[in-house]
Design a protein around this motif. Structure first.
Motif, short mmCIF file in Angstrom:
data_model
loop_
_atom_site.label_atom_id
_atom_site.label_comp_id
_atom_site.label_asym_id
_atom_site.label_seq_id
_atom_site.Cartn_x
_atom_site.Cartn_y
_atom_site.Cartn_z
N ILE A 1 5.52 -7.16 -7.47
CA ILE A 1 5.10 -6.18 -6.47
C ILE A 1 3.77 -5.61 -6.93
O ILE A 1 3.69 -4.99 -7.99
CB ILE A 1 6.13 -5.05 -6.30
N LEU A 2 2.71 -5.84 -6.16
CA LEU A 2 1.39 -5.34 -6.50
C LEU A 2 1.05 -4.20 -5.54
O LEU A 2 0.99 -4.41 -4.32
CB LEU A 2 0.34 -6.46 -6.39
N MET A 3 0.88 -3.00 -6.07
CA MET A 3 0.75 -1.80 -5.25
C MET A 3 -0.56 -1.06 -5.54
O MET A 3 -0.92 -0.84 -6.70
CB MET A 3 1.94 -0.86 -5.52
N VAL A 4 -1.27 -0.69 -4.46
CA VAL A 4 -2.47 0.15 -4.57
C VAL A 4 -2.28 1.36 -3.67
O VAL A 4 -1.88 1.23 -2.51
CB VAL A 4 -3.74 -0.63 -4.17
N PHE B 1 4.49 -4.23 -10.65
CA PHE B 1 5.91 -4.26 -11.00
C PHE B 1 6.33 -5.72 -11.05
O PHE B 1 6.25 -6.43 -10.04
CB PHE B 1 6.75 -3.52 -9.96
N LEU B 2 6.78 -6.17 -12.21
CA LEU B 2 7.18 -7.56 -12.38
C LEU B 2 8.61 -7.62 -12.89
O LEU B 2 8.94 -7.00 -13.91
CB LEU B 2 6.24 -8.25 -13.36
N VAL B 3 9.46 -8.34 -12.17
CA VAL B 3 10.84 -8.53 -12.62
C VAL B 3 11.11 -10.03 -12.74
O VAL B 3 10.64 -10.83 -11.93
CB VAL B 3 11.87 -7.87 -11.69
N LYS B 4 11.89 -10.40 -13.74
CA LYS B 4 12.20 -11.82 -13.96
C LYS B 4 13.48 -11.92 -14.79
O LYS B 4 14.03 -10.91 -15.26
CB LYS B 4 11.03 -12.53 -14.64
N THR C 1 0.85 -1.18 0.00
CA THR C 1 0.00 0.00 0.00
C THR C 1 0.89 1.23 0.00
O THR C 1 2.02 1.18 0.49
CB THR C 1 -0.92 0.03 1.23
N ALA C 2 0.40 2.31 -0.57
CA ALA C 2 1.20 3.53 -0.67
C ALA C 2 0.29 4.75 -0.66
O ALA C 2 -0.87 4.67 -1.04
CB ALA C 2 2.04 3.52 -1.95
N LYS C 3 0.84 5.85 -0.20
CA LYS C 3 0.09 7.09 -0.28
C LYS C 3 -0.11 7.49 -1.74
O LYS C 3 -1.18 7.92 -2.15
CB LYS C 3 0.82 8.20 0.49
N LYS C 4 0.97 7.35 -2.51
CA LYS C 4 0.94 7.56 -3.96
C LYS C 4 1.76 6.45 -4.61
O LYS C 4 2.75 5.99 -4.04
CB LYS C 4 1.53 8.92 -4.35
N ILE C 5 1.35 6.02 -5.81
CA ILE C 5 2.11 5.02 -6.53
C ILE C 5 3.55 5.50 -6.69
O ILE C 5 3.81 6.64 -7.07
CB ILE C 5 1.49 4.75 -7.92
N LYS C 6 4.49 4.61 -6.38
CA LYS C 6 5.90 4.97 -6.42
C LYS C 6 6.53 4.62 -7.76
O LYS C 6 6.09 3.69 -8.45
CB LYS C 6 6.64 4.24 -5.29
N ARG C 7 7.56 5.36 -8.11
CA ARG C 7 8.35 5.04 -9.30
C ARG C 7 9.20 3.80 -9.02
O ARG C 7 9.63 3.56 -7.89
CB ARG C 7 9.27 6.20 -9.66
N LYS C 8 9.45 3.04 -10.08
CA LYS C 8 10.20 1.80 -9.92
C LYS C 8 11.58 2.04 -9.34
O LYS C 8 12.05 1.24 -8.51
CB LYS C 8 10.30 1.08 -11.27
N ASP C 9 12.24 3.13 -9.75
CA ASP C 9 13.60 3.37 -9.26
C ASP C 9 13.63 3.81 -7.80
O ASP C 9 14.71 3.92 -7.22
CB ASP C 9 14.32 4.39 -10.14
N TRP C 10 12.47 4.05 -7.20
CA TRP C 10 12.41 4.41 -5.78
C TRP C 10 12.26 3.18 -4.88
O TRP C 10 12.37 3.30 -3.66
CB TRP C 10 11.23 5.34 -5.51
#
Length: 229
Positions: free
Chosen positions: A186-189, A198-201, A149-158
């Motif tokens: 990473i599933l973020m709301v 965010f999916l990394v593989k 969970t986040a106050k605002k969606i974060k950038r991937k580099d953060w």
């Protein structure tokens, strides 16, 4: 959806010198993944924010985020277990957590094909341990899945530490159960109910694994004897 392929250990958590450790299978204390990341990370940004808003305001923000995050995680866990997930307090934070959890349930979990474990303990003896939100099949791949969970969606580099945490859990699972997990989701709301996946593989996963190994090395250069009895 629940498919219990593995028996995950019940980790024993120990607080020592204000640091979180877990007991490994040999009864040694090993640092948590979050302890290692915190000890080896760059805190300049958050430290500057705390100075700007003041300690009281900063603590209030942290406590609010923790309350919402804990309630949402519990709701998702209950939902994936096929249990009643709509159990929230009637105050502002409870209502906010309910909205966020509903967004997850309605729209954000559909790519989870199998759940092998929820809040599952993972440990590499003598190195580290931690608890993964969710382990299973995501978009057809064995994956470490984390709900944020986040106050605002974060950038991937953060959010590099989120991926380092995921790689830590994936590598522990691979050592413990001879699996080949090389995917992190990473599933973020956020509080506006916006969703970001965010999916990394593959090669990107390997890059984060290498960075995680460097963080372990950095930690034990200065903490090698801590956590042992």
């Amino acid at each position: 959806m629940i498919k219990k392929l593995y028996e995950y250990p019940e980790l024993v958590r120990v607080e020592k010198n204000e640091v979180r450790y877990y007991r490994d299978s040999k009864e040694n204390l090993v640092p948590s993944v979050t302890t290692i990341l915190s000890a080896t990370g760059d805190h300049s940004g958050i430290d500057a924010w705390k100075r700007r808003v003041g300690p009281i305001a900063a603590q209030a923000v942290v406590e609010e985020a923790t309350t919402i995050g804990t309630a949402v995680h519990l709701a998702i866990e209950n939902y994936l277990n096929g249990e009643d997930w709509e159990q929230f307090t009637d105050d502002r934070l409870g209502l906010m957590a309910h909205q966020i959890a509903k967004r997850f349930v309605d729209d954000c979990l559909r790519d989870i094909d199998e759940v092998w474990g929820l809040e599952s303990g993972l440990v590499i003896d003598g190195l580290y341990a931690g608890t993964a939100d969710c382990i299973g099949i995501f978009k057809g791949l064995p994956t470490i899945i984390d709900f944020k969970t986040a106050k605002k969606i974060k950038r991937k580099d953060w959010i590099e530490d989120y991926f380092l945490q995921g790689s830590a859990y994936a590598n522990a699972h691979n050592v413990m159960y001879e699996t080949n997990i090389e995917s992190i989701a990473i599933l973020m709301v956020d509080r506006d109910l916006l969703f970001k996946e965010f999916l990394v593989k593959n090669k990107e996963f390997q890059s984060y694994t290498n960075k995680w190994k460097q963080r372990i090395i950095g930690y034990y250069k200065t903490h090698e004897i801590l956590g042992r009895e």
